[in-house]
Structure formats: structure tokens, C-alpha cells
Design an enzyme around this catalytic site. Structure first.
Site, PDB file in Angstrom:
ATOM      1  N   ASN A 212      10.267  75.826  31.349  1.00 35.00           N
ATOM      2  CA  ASN A 212       9.715  74.470  31.332  1.00 35.00           C
ATOM      3  C   ASN A 212      10.777  73.375  31.402  1.00 35.00           C
ATOM      4  O   ASN A 212      10.487  72.260  31.840  1.00 35.00           O
ATOM      5  CB  ASN A 212       8.879  74.322  30.047  1.00 35.00           C
ATOM      6  CG  ASN A 212       8.534  72.885  29.752  1.00 35.00           C
ATOM      7  OD1 ASN A 212       7.635  72.306  30.369  1.00 35.00           O
ATOM      8  ND2 ASN A 212       9.245  72.281  28.802  1.00 35.00           N
TER       9      ASN A 212
ATOM     10  N   TYR B 289      14.025  65.955  43.214  1.00 31.72           N
ATOM     11  CA  TYR B 289      13.032  66.483  42.267  1.00 31.72           C
ATOM     12  C   TYR B 289      11.963  67.297  43.007  1.00 31.72           C
ATOM     13  O   TYR B 289      11.664  68.439  42.627  1.00 31.72           O
ATOM     14  CB  TYR B 289      12.394  65.318  41.501  1.00 31.72           C
ATOM     15  CG  TYR B 289      11.428  65.752  40.424  1.00 31.72           C
ATOM     16  CD1 TYR B 289      11.889  66.238  39.210  1.00 31.72           C
ATOM     17  CD2 TYR B 289      10.059  65.673  40.628  1.00 31.72           C
ATOM     18  CE1 TYR B 289      11.003  66.636  38.219  1.00 31.72           C
ATOM     19  CE2 TYR B 289       9.159  66.062  39.645  1.00 31.72           C
ATOM     20  CZ  TYR B 289       9.641  66.539  38.436  1.00 31.72           C
ATOM     21  OH  TYR B 289       8.751  66.941  37.466  1.00 31.72           O
TER      22      TYR B 289
ATOM     23  N   VAL C  49       2.030  63.226  33.262  1.00 26.86           N
ATOM     24  CA  VAL C  49       1.784  63.288  31.816  1.00 26.86           C
ATOM     25  C   VAL C  49       2.736  62.276  31.183  1.00 26.86           C
ATOM     26  O   VAL C  49       3.902  62.195  31.594  1.00 26.86           O
ATOM     27  CB  VAL C  49       2.074  64.710  31.265  1.00 26.86           C
ATOM     28  CG1 VAL C  49       1.861  64.762  29.756  1.00 26.86           C
ATOM     29  CG2 VAL C  49       1.218  65.753  31.972  1.00 26.86           C
TER      30      VAL C  49
END
Ligand SMILES: NC(=O)c1ccc[n+]([C@@H]2O[C@H](COP(=O)([O-])OP(=O)(O)OC[C@H]3O[C@@H](n4cnc5c(N)ncnc54)[C@H](O)[C@@H]3O)[C@@H](O)[C@H]2O)c1
Length: 251
Positions: A84, A148, A181
Site C-alpha cells: 500500500n 504517478y 480518498v
């Protein structure tokens, strides 16, 4: 999942912390890996005695080796690896220096490769699983995400490579592609304009929560997902499937 051991990288906050707490609630012991000492110390304390903090950098090969040798000597088993840990750095292609590109790749792609490779011997013993965290930026291209987005698209492909090569050992590898998020990572690169545009483009009209992403990660770690491997599943409020989502075509 009781008696099982998971390692969650980037566990000191955000999606990794929510995942840690959920896997603990399901009975697992969780090794919380992070390189932010202050955040790790603070949050590991609130996670109780089935959480084991390890201050390590997943982009450093020698530190990754230490993570898995320590897990082996302390617990003697590993059931799930949740890759993660991630960093975000948004910028136009021409302003993305090689150094900025490498910084993103070092954690987002090298870290996933290194941790997964080091975990394989232990995962073979348990027919364990890998869950990699990519992003909707790895599924759909966008401006400012040359490093990214490319790192996350590579993680999606890496997941498939892992699934096909490790399947014969009973090891499953899947990928979660979260939509936006409100974590520290996202808020550092999402301006108010970007936030408003995401709300507009996402069919469910909102950001997701850390818990909603953790729910999918925990499912992929569980025996309920025992025949699921090589998949990338978006938890994104419908963003990825929205196709030609231009405002003029809306009813
Ligand atoms: N928040 C979002 O909108 C969003 C969307 C899509 C994908 N993601 C992905 O979800 C994952 C978690 O992101 P988040 O939003 O919870 O971010 P966050 O910044 O809140 O947490 C990331 C954690 O990873 C740790 N970390 C970073 N690099 C590390 C390294 N090299 N070694 C060890 N630890 C490291 C940080 O210290 C931090 O605690 C990332 O892979 C991110 O790319 C997030």
C-alpha cells in the site's frame, strides 16, 4: 483469519491504517511497515497488541530484506502482503525531472516489486496472497500524472505477472485501484478545483473513504476471494467505467 499474519506497507495513516485495523478486527496480526517514525509510533500505539510497527523504507532493498527476515524470525509465517505504501507528485511532463520521476517509481513500483519478491518464500508456505494498491490514475490517463499514473499502471501489470507466475504455488495476487480518498497523500495534490471536478466526474458524486478501500482489500485477502487472482478492481464510485463522461452528454 485468526492466527494469520499480514504485512501492510504504508500502514501509519490513511488507507494502510484503515486496512490494518480491519485485518486486526478479522483476527489477523498485522506488521505495520512505514518510514514515518512519528506517525508510526503514534498510530501503532492505538492499534493494540496485534499490531507490530516496523520502521522501514520499502524502496530500499536492504530494508525490505530486513522486513521479511524479521517477520520470519518473529512469527514464522506470512499470509498476506498488502503493498500500500505510495507517494504522489503531480506535475507536467516537461517539469518532471528524472529525480522526481525516480522518487515516485522508487516507492510506488520498486517497493511493490521488492516487497513481493522478498515475501514469496513465506507466502509459498501458506498459499498466501498479495494485494497491490494502484489507483484510478493507473487505469485512466490524466494530465500531471506522468510519473504517478505510469507507476500505478505498472503496478497493475506487475500484479498480472505475479498472478500467472505464482499461481502454481497457490499464491493469489490482486490489485485495488482506489478513486480519490481524502488522505494526506491526496490532499497534498488535490486543489479545490480538482476536488470539485472529481465530484462532477464520479457517478457516485463523492470521494471514497479509507474504510471503503480497506473493505475491498480485506475481501481480496480473505478465503472468500480464494478463486480470484490477477484482477484489478476499482473502488472508485464508478469513475473508471464512466467512459465518455463529458458534461454535455448528461441527462
Ligand atoms: N488517497 C487517494 O486518493 C488515493 C487514490 C488512489 C490510490 N491511492 C494509493 O493508496 C495508497 C495509500 O495512500 P494514502 O492515500 O493512504 O496515502 P498516505 O500518504 O495517507 O499514506 C501513505 C503512507 O505510506 C508511507 N510511505 C510512503 N512511502 C513509503 C516508503 N517508501 N516506505 C515506507 N512507507 C512509505 C507514508 O509514510 C504514509 O504513512 C498509495 O499507494 C496511494 O498511491 C490513494
Amino acid at each position: 483469519m485468526s492466527n494469520q499474519v499480514a504485512v501492510v506497507t504504508g500502514a501509519a495513516r490513511g488507507i494502510g491504517l484503515a486496512t490494518t485495523k480491519l485485518l486486526q478486527a478479522k483476527g489477523m496480526t498485522v506488521v505495520m511497515v512505514d518510514r514515518d517514525a512519528d506517525a508510526l509510533t503514534e498510530t501503532a500505539a492505538e492499534c493494540g497488541d496485534t499490531a507490530f510497527p516496523l520502521l522501514r523504507d520499502v524502496s530500499a532493498p536492504d530494508e525490505v530484506e530486513q522486513i521479511f527476515s524479521e517477520i520470519q524470525s518473529r512469527f514464522g509465517r506470512l499470509d498476506c502482503l498488502v503493498n500500500n505504501a505510495g507517494v504522489a507528485d503531480f506535475g507536467p511532463i516537461e517539469q518532471t525531472s528524472f529525480e522526481r520521476w525516480r522518487t515516485v517509481m522508487a516507492t510506488n513500483l520498486d517497493g511493490v516489486f521488492l516487497c513481493s519478491q522478498a515475501a514469496i518464500p513465506a507466502l509459498k508456505e501458506t498459499s498466501g496472497c498479495i494485494v497491490n494498491i494502484a489507483s484510478i490514475s493507473g487505469l485512466r490517463a490524466s494530465t500531471l500524472r506522468v510519473a504517478y499514473g505510469t507507476s500505478k499502471a505498472a503496478v497493475i501489470q506487475l500484479t498480472q505477472q505475479q498472478a500467472i507466475e505464482l499461481g502454481e504455488f497457490g499464491i493469489r495476487a490482486n490489485c485495488v485501484a482506489p478513486g480519490p480518498v481524502r488522505t494526506k497523500l491526496a490532499m497534498a495534490v488535490h486543489t479545490q478545483e480538482i476536488i470539485d471536478a472529481y465530484h462532477d466526474a464520479i457517478p457516485l458524486n463523492r470521494y471514497g473513504s479509507e474504510q471503503e478501500i480497506a473493505n475491498l482489500i480485506a475481501f481480496l485477502c480473505s478465503k472468500e476471494a480464494s478463486y480470484v487472482t490477477g484482477q484489478t478492481i476499482a473502488a472508485d464510485g464508478g469513475f473508471e467505467c464512466s467512459g465518455v463522461g463529458i458534461p454535455a452528454l448528461r441527462t
